[in-house]
Scaffold this active site. Structure first.
Site, PDB file in Angstrom:
ATOM      1  CG  ASN A 110      -6.533  -0.853   2.180  1.00  0.00           C
ATOM      2  OD1 ASN A 110      -6.225  -0.070   1.298  1.00  0.00           O
ATOM      3  ND2 ASN A 110      -5.831  -1.677   2.921  1.00  0.00           N
ATOM      4  CG  HIS A 133      -2.828   3.144   3.374  1.00  0.00           C
ATOM      5  ND1 HIS A 133      -3.336   3.095   2.163  1.00  0.00           N
ATOM      6  CD2 HIS A 133      -2.750   1.773   3.815  1.00  0.00           C
ATOM      7  CE1 HIS A 133      -3.808   1.803   1.918  1.00  0.00           C
ATOM      8  NE2 HIS A 133      -3.391   1.301   2.936  1.00  0.00           N
ATOM      9  CB  CYS A 167      -0.917   0.033   1.311  1.00  0.00           C
ATOM     10  SG  CYS A 167      -1.973  -1.290   1.250  1.00  0.00           S
TER      11      CYS A 167
HETATM   12  N1  ACO Z   1     -17.595  -9.387  10.996  1.00  0.00           N
HETATM   13  C1  ACO Z   1     -17.621  -9.612  12.148  1.00  0.00           C
HETATM   14  N2  ACO Z   1     -16.907 -10.491  12.945  1.00  0.00           N
HETATM   15  C2  ACO Z   1     -15.472 -10.435  12.382  1.00  0.00           C
HETATM   16  C3  ACO Z   1     -15.187 -10.080  11.176  1.00  0.00           C
HETATM   17  C4  ACO Z   1     -16.376  -9.430  10.273  1.00  0.00           C
HETATM   18  N3  ACO Z   1     -16.128  -9.008   9.050  1.00  0.00           N
HETATM   19  N4  ACO Z   1     -13.816 -10.297  10.671  1.00  0.00           N
HETATM   20  C5  ACO Z   1     -13.434 -10.704  11.859  1.00  0.00           C
HETATM   21  N5  ACO Z   1     -14.407 -11.027  13.025  1.00  0.00           N
HETATM   22  C6  ACO Z   1     -14.189 -11.609  14.178  1.00  0.00           C
HETATM   23  C7  ACO Z   1     -13.107 -12.563  14.415  1.00  0.00           C
HETATM   24  O1  ACO Z   1     -13.409 -13.784  13.921  1.00  0.00           O
HETATM   25  C8  ACO Z   1     -12.764 -12.208  15.846  1.00  0.00           C
HETATM   26  O2  ACO Z   1     -13.552 -13.036  16.336  1.00  0.00           O
HETATM   27  P1  ACO Z   1     -13.327 -13.975  17.914  1.00  0.00           P
HETATM   28  O3  ACO Z   1     -12.836 -12.895  18.713  1.00  0.00           O
HETATM   29  O4  ACO Z   1     -14.552 -14.686  18.325  1.00  0.00           O
HETATM   30  O5  ACO Z   1     -12.251 -14.873  17.350  1.00  0.00           O
HETATM   31  C9  ACO Z   1     -13.204 -10.717  16.252  1.00  0.00           C
HETATM   32  O6  ACO Z   1     -13.861 -10.223  15.064  1.00  0.00           O
HETATM   33  C10 ACO Z   1     -11.772 -10.022  16.154  1.00  0.00           C
HETATM   34  O7  ACO Z   1     -11.098 -10.187  15.246  1.00  0.00           O
HETATM   35  P2  ACO Z   1      -9.764  -9.522  15.122  1.00  0.00           P
HETATM   36  O8  ACO Z   1      -8.855  -9.810  13.638  1.00  0.00           O
HETATM   37  O9  ACO Z   1      -8.903  -9.423  16.425  1.00  0.00           O
HETATM   38  O10 ACO Z   1     -10.201  -7.758  14.986  1.00  0.00           O
HETATM   39  P3  ACO Z   1      -9.529  -6.559  14.910  1.00  0.00           P
HETATM   40  O11 ACO Z   1      -9.775  -5.759  15.842  1.00  0.00           O
HETATM   41  O12 ACO Z   1      -7.974  -6.691  14.838  1.00  0.00           O
HETATM   42  O13 ACO Z   1      -9.896  -5.914  13.486  1.00  0.00           O
HETATM   43  C11 ACO Z   1      -9.027  -5.848  11.475  1.00  0.00           C
HETATM   44  C12 ACO Z   1      -9.583  -6.481  12.323  1.00  0.00           C
HETATM   45  C13 ACO Z   1     -10.238  -4.743  11.137  1.00  0.00           C
HETATM   46  C14 ACO Z   1      -8.564  -6.423  10.080  1.00  0.00           C
HETATM   47  C15 ACO Z   1      -7.634  -4.892  11.808  1.00  0.00           C
HETATM   48  O14 ACO Z   1      -7.123  -5.784  12.539  1.00  0.00           O
HETATM   49  C16 ACO Z   1      -6.916  -4.164  10.987  1.00  0.00           C
HETATM   50  O15 ACO Z   1      -7.450  -3.165  10.239  1.00  0.00           O
HETATM   51  N6  ACO Z   1      -5.957  -4.420  10.510  1.00  0.00           N
HETATM   52  C17 ACO Z   1      -4.925  -3.826   9.691  1.00  0.00           C
HETATM   53  C18 ACO Z   1      -5.040  -3.858   8.113  1.00  0.00           C
HETATM   54  C19 ACO Z   1      -4.433  -3.054   7.527  1.00  0.00           C
HETATM   55  O16 ACO Z   1      -3.736  -1.942   7.799  1.00  0.00           O
HETATM   56  N7  ACO Z   1      -4.126  -3.510   6.451  1.00  0.00           N
HETATM   57  C20 ACO Z   1      -2.460  -2.947   5.936  1.00  0.00           C
HETATM   58  C21 ACO Z   1      -2.774  -2.464   4.672  1.00  0.00           C
HETATM   59  S1  ACO Z   1      -3.370  -3.543   3.475  1.00  0.00           S
HETATM   60  C22 ACO Z   1      -2.494  -3.841   2.330  1.00  0.00           C
HETATM   61  O17 ACO Z   1      -1.097  -3.527   2.242  1.00  0.00           O
HETATM   62  C23 ACO Z   1      -2.959  -4.594   1.062  1.00  0.00           C
END
Ligand code: ACO
Length: 330
Positions: free
Chosen positions: A287, A257, A117
């Site tokens: 994103n 970003h 990204c």
């Molecule tokens: N809907 C409902 N529940 C969900 C979903 C969804 N879409 N996705 C995950 N969950 C659940 C998981 O199963 C988990 O459940 P559990 O606790 O029962 O196991 C719970 O939600 C928490 O999951 P986490 O992955 O720990 O959630 P988090 O708060 O970390 O949020 C997210 C996830 C939004 C993906 C976040 O981690 C994030 O934004 N990460 C960074 C993404 C990013 O910056 N990427 C970089 C650039 S991308 C690139 O370079 C192409």
């Protein structure tokens, strides 16, 4: 203030956003998720999705044509076509070469740059080096991704995050005080496995197994990526400012970003900025990887809010891991 004698500037810009809008309500019908979860965890409400028959170069060439037209230029007036993307039309030739063909020109050098990204900022830094060395005068830099085509639409942990789009910049030497004041860039290859598209390369050539194991889709350890993104984006923004000889209080706009509103907000806090100084469009586009920063900059400029002399900090983080910041005087 540390002053750079020679700078590059953005002459003009263009963008392209596919028409189709996919809302959180639509996603609720596709996977087990909710508008509430997506909104509170990411800030995303909707995203744009390319048509099935649209490829990356199609999005990129529309943005490129607008940038050329706004700059009063013809395609043959650029000396290099540089495309930052993670989702090329083909592994080879480069998407830049496909875009050259679609622009109806030949001979102009063209290549792709892949930096997750962070690609748009890496591209600006590469263009700066080439222009200031006197090697060429003008670069058409396109940041474009169609992540929807490498997304597993059955995986709720990733499919709610991404969208498609393109932005293009014409870069050339600045003749006044405006332009790129500083840059900072870095990478950490040892963490690459936390965010990758594992299949289809030489590591895992496409086979029945790679298809069965869905290795042709984005794999991400979201919470790990999150922690690194918050840390690196904050540090990169501050380092960029220091290299420009500027203080946090002098920042007029932060263009981070757009991966997740919580990462954006953490970066804002690191710079002690008020929310109105931060450009946010992750709610509307999700994103779009390399396209988030050029689209945000374009929309800020089009809004009429940007004034000559304004200090902008652009900062990104992505697969690799890679990160970068650019401090720019408008
Ligand atoms: N809907 C409902 N529940 C969900 C979903 C969804 N879409 N996705 C995950 N969950 C659940 C998981 O199963 C988990 O459940 P559990 O606790 O029962 O196991 C719970 O939600 C928490 O999951 P986490 O992955 O720990 O959630 P988090 O708060 O970390 O949020 C997210 C996830 C939004 C993906 C976040 O981690 C994030 O934004 N990460 C960074 C993404 C990013 O910056 N990427 C970089 C650039 S991308 C690139 O370079 C192409």
């Amino acid at each position: 203030m540390a002053k750079k004698e020679n700078k590059i500037k953005i002459r003009s810009m263009g963008i392209y956003l596919p028409e189709k809008i996919l809302t959180n309500a639509d996603l609720e019908k596709m996977v087990e998720t909710s508008d509430e979860w997506i909104t509170t965890r990411t800030g995303i409400k909707e995203r744009r999705i390319a048509r099935e028959d649209e490829v990356t170069s199609d999005l990129g060439v529309v943005a490129a044509r607008e940038a050329l037209e706004k700059g009063g230029l013809q395609p043959q007036d650029v000396d290099l076509i540089l495309v930052a993307t993670n989702t090329p039309d083909t592994i080879f030739p480069s998407t830049a070469c496909w875009i050259q063909k679609k622009l109806g020109v030949s001979e102009i050098p063209a290549f792709d740059l892949q930096a997750g990204c962070t690609g748009l900022l890496y591209g600006m830094i590469v263009a700066e080096g080439l222009i200031l060395s006197g090697s060429l005068n003008r670069v058409l830099l396109i940041g474009v991704d169609i992540l929807s085509k490498v997304t597993n639409w059955e995986d709720r942990s990733t499919c709610v995050l991404f969208g498609d789009g393109a932005g293009a910049l014409i870069l050339e030497k600045s003749e006044d005080e405006s332009g790129m004041l500083s840059h900072f860039w870095g990478a950490e290859g040892s963490l690459g496995e936390l965010l990758m598209l594992p299949g289809g390369g030489t590591l895992h050539p496409t086979s029945e197994e790679t298809l069965r194991d869905k290795m042709h889709y984005i794999y991400m350890k979201g919470n790990e990526v999150f922690k690194h993104a918050v840390k690196r984006m904050g540090e990169a923004a501050l380092e960029g400012l220091e290299r420009a000889g500027l203080d946090k209080a002098q920042v007029d706009y932060l263009i981070p970003h757009q991966a997740n509103f919580r990462i954006i907000d953490a970066t804002r806090e690191r710079l002690n900025l008020s929310p109105e100084k931060v450009v946010v469009n992750v709610d509307r586009y999700g994103n779009m990887s390399v396209a988030t920063i050029p689209v945000a900059l374009y929309e800020l400029a089009e809004s009429g809010k940007l004034k000559k002399g304004n200090i902008i900090v652009m900062v990104a983080f992505g697969a690799g891991f890679t990160w970068a910041s650019i401090v720019y005087r408008w």
